[in-house]
Design a protein around this motif. Structure first.
Motif: not given
Length: 71
Positions: A52, A27, A32-33
């Motif tokens: 997230f 991720y 995404k993170i």
């Protein structure tokens, strides 16, 4: 999730969102993170985990009929 925590170490971030280290790093690599360096440690800002999780699709909920609930 404790709202007083500003950032989580990798192992704690995994526990908070319920995934393994490899998945979490995936991720992070996918953007995404967010991850931050704190000396030699990598930490995940709590707000990044909140964003997230909020971005995930809703889980499908199946309503059981009365006849299938009796089984």
């Amino acid at each position: 999730m404790n709202t007083d925590v500003l950032a989580y170490p990798i192992t704690d971030a995994c526990k908070v969102i319920g995934c393994g280290r490899t998945t979490l790093y995936g991720y992070i690599s996918a953007g995404k993170i967010e991850a931050r360096s704190l000396g030699a440690r990598t930490v995940i800002p709590a707000e990044s985990l909140r964003r997230f999780v909020a971005s995930l699709p809703p889980a499908p909920i199946r309503v059981r009929s009365a006849s299938s609930a009796e089984v």
